[in-house]
Write an enzyme that holds these catalytic residues in place. Structure first.
Site, PDB file in Angstrom:
ATOM      1  N   LYS A  52       5.223  -8.160  -0.810  1.00 50.89           N
ATOM      2  CA  LYS A  52       4.511  -6.904  -1.066  1.00 50.89           C
ATOM      3  C   LYS A  52       3.892  -6.401   0.239  1.00 50.89           C
ATOM      4  CE  LYS A  52       3.891  -8.132  -5.836  1.00 50.89           C
ATOM      5  NZ  LYS A  52       3.135  -8.861  -6.841  1.00 50.89           N
ATOM      6  N   GLN A  96      -2.656 -10.822  -8.376  1.00 48.98           N
ATOM      7  CA  GLN A  96      -1.404 -11.568  -8.502  1.00 48.98           C
ATOM      8  C   GLN A  96      -1.520 -12.598  -9.636  1.00 48.98           C
ATOM      9  OE1 GLN A  96       1.515 -10.968  -6.743  1.00 48.98           O
ATOM     10  NE2 GLN A  96       2.386 -12.438  -8.160  1.00 48.98           N
ATOM     11  N   ASP A 119      -0.105  -2.132 -11.082  1.00 50.32           N
ATOM     12  CA  ASP A 119       0.820  -3.019 -11.802  1.00 50.32           C
ATOM     13  C   ASP A 119       1.098  -2.486 -13.212  1.00 50.32           C
ATOM     14  OD1 ASP A 119       2.130  -5.161 -10.746  1.00 50.32           O
ATOM     15  OD2 ASP A 119       0.432  -6.547 -10.886  1.00 50.32           O
TER      16      ASP A 119
END
Ligand code: NAD
Length: 281
Positions: A52, A96, A119
């Site tokens: 990322k 995460q 997300d």
């Protein structure tokens, strides 16, 4: 032989388009920032976070990775999320997953302001997807749909079967396919006679987490097969689909690696850019 849904090639093309959007924002004096929180030392998560970071760098997005020790408390994690929520320089916040077991994932995700939830896991964004409203869609499902559309795979009126019912892949991809007028079946670990369902599928999405789980006998000739799985077997990354046998039956197939994974990161970048664009407008 099936046509390859080449996520690597498509994501490279899309990244070039995204770079133009970043440049346009920068021309207006706006810098874009993504903050990624990684708690603990899960090796797979470390790889994802690194990738990322690389994508941010390629586009000229400021990507901050905040590493927190394994023993971080819920209060410490929440305090950080609140701080990032208030930080004007941060357009996107990503926690995460998975978090270490002692931390409450749902509570942490809910705390991210929905506008910065790149997300698409916040309950408000999930709810918008399920009620057909505009929100932030989860990156992997969004990437799957982008791939199917890029290769003009017919969707409306077609049978779509999703194997897996997770909140991050199975359920949201089923909703996106439903919104495209597919007739959708969601299969899971308790589904009786799985192959009877999968053999009806014009579009088959495998998000199971079991190496080479989908075999040729489970696939309708000509179907579009999308492999979401990332499994490590003997040091190699393999998908949930037995690529060798299925590519002989399917009409389209996404490889692993070089398929959905590449699209996921690209869609994350798009979500970050969209968040920044909305702030400017
Ligand atoms: P998960 O473990 O949360 O869900 C797996 C699903 O598979 C469950 O809903 C379960 O009911 C179903 N399942 C398990 N055994 C089954 C069986 N025998 N028959 C039918 N269904 C069965 O996993 P997830 O988070 O949805 O991820 C799935 C896979 O996708 C994993 O390999 C993960 O690493 C991968 N993944 C890839 C990306 C990407 O960017 N490519 C993103 C997220 C997840």
């Amino acid at each position: 032989m099936a046509i390859i849904l080449d996520g690597k090639a498509l994501s490279e093309k899309m990244m070039a388009e995204l770079k133009n959007r970043v440049d346009a924002l920068r021309a207006k004096g706006k810098t874009i920032g993504l903050s990624v929180i990684l708690v603990g030392e899960n090796p797979a998560s470390q790889v994802y976070v690194r990738n990322k970071g690389k994508a941010c760098e390629a586009l000229g997005i400021r990507g901050d990775t905040i590493l927190l020790p394994e023993q971080t408390t819920q209060e410490e994690l929440e305090a950080l999320i609140i701080k990032l929520n208030r930080d004007d320089g941060v357009d996107g916040i990503l926690v995460q997953l998975p978090l270490p077991k002692h931390l409450d994932e749902t509570k942490a995700l809910r705390l991210i302001v929905p506008e910065k939830d790149v997300d698409g896991f916040h309950i408000e964004n999930a709810g918008k997807l399920f009620t057909g409203q505009e929100g932030v869609a989860a990156c992997t499902p969004k990437g799957i749909l982008a791939m199917l559309k890029a290769w003009n795979v017919p969707l409306s009126g077609k049978e779509a079967v999703v194997i897996g019912r997770s909140n991050i892949v199975g359920k949201p991809v089923a909703m996106l396919l439903l919104n495209e007028n597919c007739t959708v079946t969601i299969c899971h670990s308790r589904t009786a006679d799985l192959a009877a369902h999968t053999r009806r599928a014009d579009i088959l999405v495998a998000a199971v987490g079991k190496p080479r789980f989908v075999t040729a006998d489970m696939v309708k000739p000509g179907a579009a097969v999308v492999d979401v799985g990332i499994n490590r077997v003997d040091g190699k990354v393999v998908g949930d689909v037995d690529f060798e046998s299925v590519e002989k039956v399917a009409g389209y197939i996404s490889p692993v690696p070089g398929g959905v994974g590449k699209m996921t990161i690209c869609m994350l970048m798009e979500n970050v850019i969209e968040a920044a664009e909305k702030k400017v407008c």
